[in-house]
Design a protein around this motif. Structure first.
Motif, PDB file in Angstrom:
ATOM      1  N   ARG A  26       0.893  -1.397  -0.060  1.00  0.00           N
ATOM      2  CA  ARG A  26      -0.073  -0.057   0.056  1.00  0.00           C
ATOM      3  C   ARG A  26       0.825   1.360   0.245  1.00  0.00           C
ATOM      4  O   ARG A  26       1.871   1.253   0.938  1.00  0.00           O
ATOM      5  N   SER A  27       0.577   2.124  -1.107  1.00  0.00           N
ATOM      6  CA  SER A  27       1.549   3.105  -0.942  1.00  0.00           C
ATOM      7  C   SER A  27       0.809   4.393  -0.429  1.00  0.00           C
ATOM      8  O   SER A  27       1.622   5.643  -0.397  1.00  0.00           O
ATOM      9  N   SER A  28      -0.575   4.591  -0.201  1.00  0.00           N
ATOM     10  CA  SER A  28      -1.217   5.596   0.232  1.00  0.00           C
ATOM     11  C   SER A  28      -1.615   5.948   1.611  1.00  0.00           C
ATOM     12  O   SER A  28      -2.612   6.747   2.157  1.00  0.00           O
ATOM     13  N   SER A 294      -3.025  10.334  -1.524  1.00  0.00           N
ATOM     14  CA  SER A 294      -3.821   9.266  -1.484  1.00  0.00           C
ATOM     15  C   SER A 294      -4.815   8.935  -2.511  1.00  0.00           C
ATOM     16  O   SER A 294      -4.897   8.007  -2.938  1.00  0.00           O
ATOM     17  N   ASP A 297      -2.960   8.142  -5.734  1.00  0.00           N
ATOM     18  CA  ASP A 297      -2.594   6.918  -5.719  1.00  0.00           C
ATOM     19  C   ASP A 297      -3.719   5.770  -6.009  1.00  0.00           C
ATOM     20  O   ASP A 297      -3.516   4.988  -6.753  1.00  0.00           O
ATOM     21  N   ASN A 298      -4.954   5.935  -5.442  1.00  0.00           N
ATOM     22  CA  ASN A 298      -5.948   5.111  -5.538  1.00  0.00           C
ATOM     23  C   ASN A 298      -6.614   4.941  -6.820  1.00  0.00           C
ATOM     24  O   ASN A 298      -6.960   4.197  -7.384  1.00  0.00           O
ATOM     25  N   PHE A 302       0.537   4.985  -8.036  1.00  0.00           N
ATOM     26  CA  PHE A 302       1.548   5.829  -7.006  1.00  0.00           C
ATOM     27  C   PHE A 302       2.686   6.369  -7.927  1.00  0.00           C
ATOM     28  O   PHE A 302       3.465   7.339  -7.355  1.00  0.00           O
ATOM     29  N   TRP A 303       2.772   5.940  -9.337  1.00  0.00           N
ATOM     30  CA  TRP A 303       3.718   6.640 -10.142  1.00  0.00           C
ATOM     31  C   TRP A 303       3.107   8.091 -10.819  1.00  0.00           C
ATOM     32  O   TRP A 303       3.907   8.634 -11.539  1.00  0.00           O
ATOM     33  N   CYS A 367       7.172  11.944  -7.495  1.00  0.00           N
ATOM     34  CA  CYS A 367       6.530  10.628  -8.116  1.00  0.00           C
ATOM     35  C   CYS A 367       7.761   9.537  -8.568  1.00  0.00           C
ATOM     36  O   CYS A 367       7.298   8.413  -8.109  1.00  0.00           O
ATOM     37  N   ARG A 370       8.970   8.165  -5.218  1.00  0.00           N
ATOM     38  CA  ARG A 370       8.030   7.166  -4.590  1.00  0.00           C
ATOM     39  C   ARG A 370       7.981   5.909  -5.141  1.00  0.00           C
ATOM     40  O   ARG A 370       7.591   4.867  -4.726  1.00  0.00           O
ATOM     41  N   THR A 371       7.996   5.927  -6.560  1.00  0.00           N
ATOM     42  CA  THR A 371       7.816   4.755  -7.540  1.00  0.00           C
ATOM     43  C   THR A 371       8.911   3.831  -7.071  1.00  0.00           C
ATOM     44  O   THR A 371       8.842   2.644  -6.954  1.00  0.00           O
ATOM     45  N   MET A 374       8.363   2.106  -3.887  1.00  0.00           N
ATOM     46  CA  MET A 374       7.196   1.144  -3.816  1.00  0.00           C
ATOM     47  C   MET A 374       7.753  -0.381  -4.417  1.00  0.00           C
ATOM     48  O   MET A 374       7.274  -1.388  -3.998  1.00  0.00           O
TER      49      MET A 374
END
Length: 469
Positions: A26-28, A294, A297-298, A302-303, A367, A370-371, A374
């Motif tokens: 889960r990234s968010s 969040s 992301d959803n 997340f990218w 981004c 974060r990528t 993840m």
């Protein structure tokens, strides 16, 4: 069962090999810390991670402190998963910052303050990847900005330094004297202190005599963000830090306190509807930005960059931010140029800015950073099954195939442009293998946000001939 044992009948042997699917973590998940003195203690005990997945779950949080408004701002952006930590509400700002920073309880050994997030995965089943402490990250409190050894003294083999002064409520610095050939040549600071409002005096004691030092003070980096950095590094999380929300110069000074991709600065504060006063009020922008990340992301992945996405619930900004297409001198562009995200108004309020405080250009974009996180976390967590297995040719093929399949899946979804996994003989020598150490290498290319779009305009007379066609 051993195949050498005698058996008269039929048996089934399970062949436990082959690639395993990899599930992205889960990234968010948002890690939110703050105060709520009116909260129901049974639902939100102090210094304890609590999972909040909808507004109704926070009904017992009360209406005072920093947490109620932050929760409302997050859920204004849509559904979110929050790991919430409530700390004790105390009278002074300095004491409150100390409660937020926390550490380890000397009696129980339990984590306190922001360090409670370390226990989130064990107690809540998820680990926060977006960290915010609204109301406690915008300050640049006065701390030690420098020191001068006015007399080195002599005969020192051991020494210590004690600080005094600073004013009521000040948190004094801590340091260790540096001894060279029996002389005090400097101080090595463990902390710079904060909230200092009057001169600080340093006194050196030890086996020698004669050493004196003068302390100078000035604005210092925010201590909550400073403490969060190490936590974010270990958890591969990102900190959404509120800027000072006063002037451009103050925002630039704030940004220059940080050089890590883990910090994403947003300035200024915003005007949001207050659940306390039933009117618009100035509030930190980090909860709305965290909620936006969040939501992105959803909905998109997340990218995807959260910049140029609408932020819900904003009524205005705490200070004016001008913006015009192509205007390099607009305040929004100047803030972005200095790695500070902000907000623009154009058929709604939009987050405007992509860049972290990273000193490494490879991780300049939020981004992209974060990528990478993840992918790294997901691959590592998905391969616990591979620990302590026998290192065989089939084993190497299975792990490599698992990672290759995951990278192909990410490419199909648009999360990366491509990637590969392989076993490099250079990192898997005979000595490594005999010590149980096996290394897999993988690479990938994340998509980069189109931060700058250029159209080349040509005014020509070529098409006049069409008038006579």
């Amino acid at each position: 069962m051993s195949l050498t044992d005698f058996l008269h009948g039929v048996e089934t042997v399970v062949v436990d090999r082959g690639p395993r699917p990899i599930q992205t973590v889960r990234s968010s998940v948002i890690g939110l810390i703050g105060t709520a003195p009116g909260a129901l203690a049974a639902s939100f005990p102090l210094d304890t991670p609590v999972l909040v997945n909808r507004r109704q779950a926070a009904a017992a949080i009360g209406s005072t402190g920093t947490l109620p408004q932050a929760i409302d701002a997050i859920f204004d952006q849509g559904g979110a998963l929050i790991v919430l930590v409530r700390v004790e509400h105390v009278a002074t700002e300095n004491e409150q910052m100390t409660k937020i920073i926390g550490g380890v309880d000397a009696v129980t050994g339990d984590f306190t303050g922001i360090h409670v997030f370390r226990a989130a995965e064990a107690e809540c089943g998820v680990s926060p990847m977006i960290l915010i402490a609204p109301g406690f990250t915008h300050q640049r409190p006065i701390g030690v900005s420098g020191h001068t050894i006015t007399a080195q003294g002599d005969g020192y083999t051991t020494a210590s330094v004690a600080f005094s002064g600073g004013g009521v409520g000040a948190v004094l610095p801590t340091a260790t004297p540096i001894i060279t050939n029996g002389k005090i040549t400097g101080l090595e600071f463990q902390s710079l202190g904060y909230g200092i409002v009057s001169p600080v005096t340093a006194t050196i004691t030890g086996t020698g005599t004669g050493a004196t030092v003068t302390i100078t003070t000035g604005p210092a980096a925010n201590p909550v963000v400073g403490e969060m950095k190490q936590l974010a590094d270990g958890m591969k999380a990102h900190i959404i830090a509120d800027g000072p929300s006063t002037t451009d110069a103050a925002a630039f000074a704030y940004r220059n306190d940080h050089g890590t991709r883990r910090v994403f600065v947003v300035d200024p504060k915003v005007s949001g509807w207050s659940v306390k006063t039933s009117t618009y009020a100035i509030e930190p922008s980090s909860p709305r930005v965290a909620g936006l990340i969040s939501r992105v992301d959803n909905q998109l992945g997340f990218w995807e960059s959260p910049s140029n996405k609408e932020v819900y619930g904003i009524g205005g900004l705490a200070r004016p931010i001008d913006y015009a297409y192509g205007d390099k001198n607009s305040r929004a562009n100047i803030l972005n140029e200095n790695q500070i995200a902000t907000f623009i108004r154009d058929d709604g309020w939009y987050l405007w800015g992509n860049r972290t405080c990273s000193a490494d250009e490879k991780f300049a974009f939020l981004c992209v950073s974060r990528t990478a996180d993840m992918i790294d976390i997901s691959i590592a967590k998905a391969h616990r099954w591979a620990v302590d297995r026998s290192i065989t040719k089939n084993y190497l093929e299975d792990v490599t195939a698992s990672v290759k399949a995951y990278l192909r899946q990410l490419k199909t979804r648009g999360a990366i442009l491509g990637g590969d996994c392989w076993v490099d003989p250079e990192f898997n020598t005979e000595a490594d293998i005999t010590q149980g150490h096996v290394t897999f290498s993988y690479d990938f290319t994340p998509p980069y946000p189109a931060e700058r779009v250029t159209f080349r305009s040509h005014l020509v007379s070529d098409y006049i001939r069409n008038l006579f066609a």
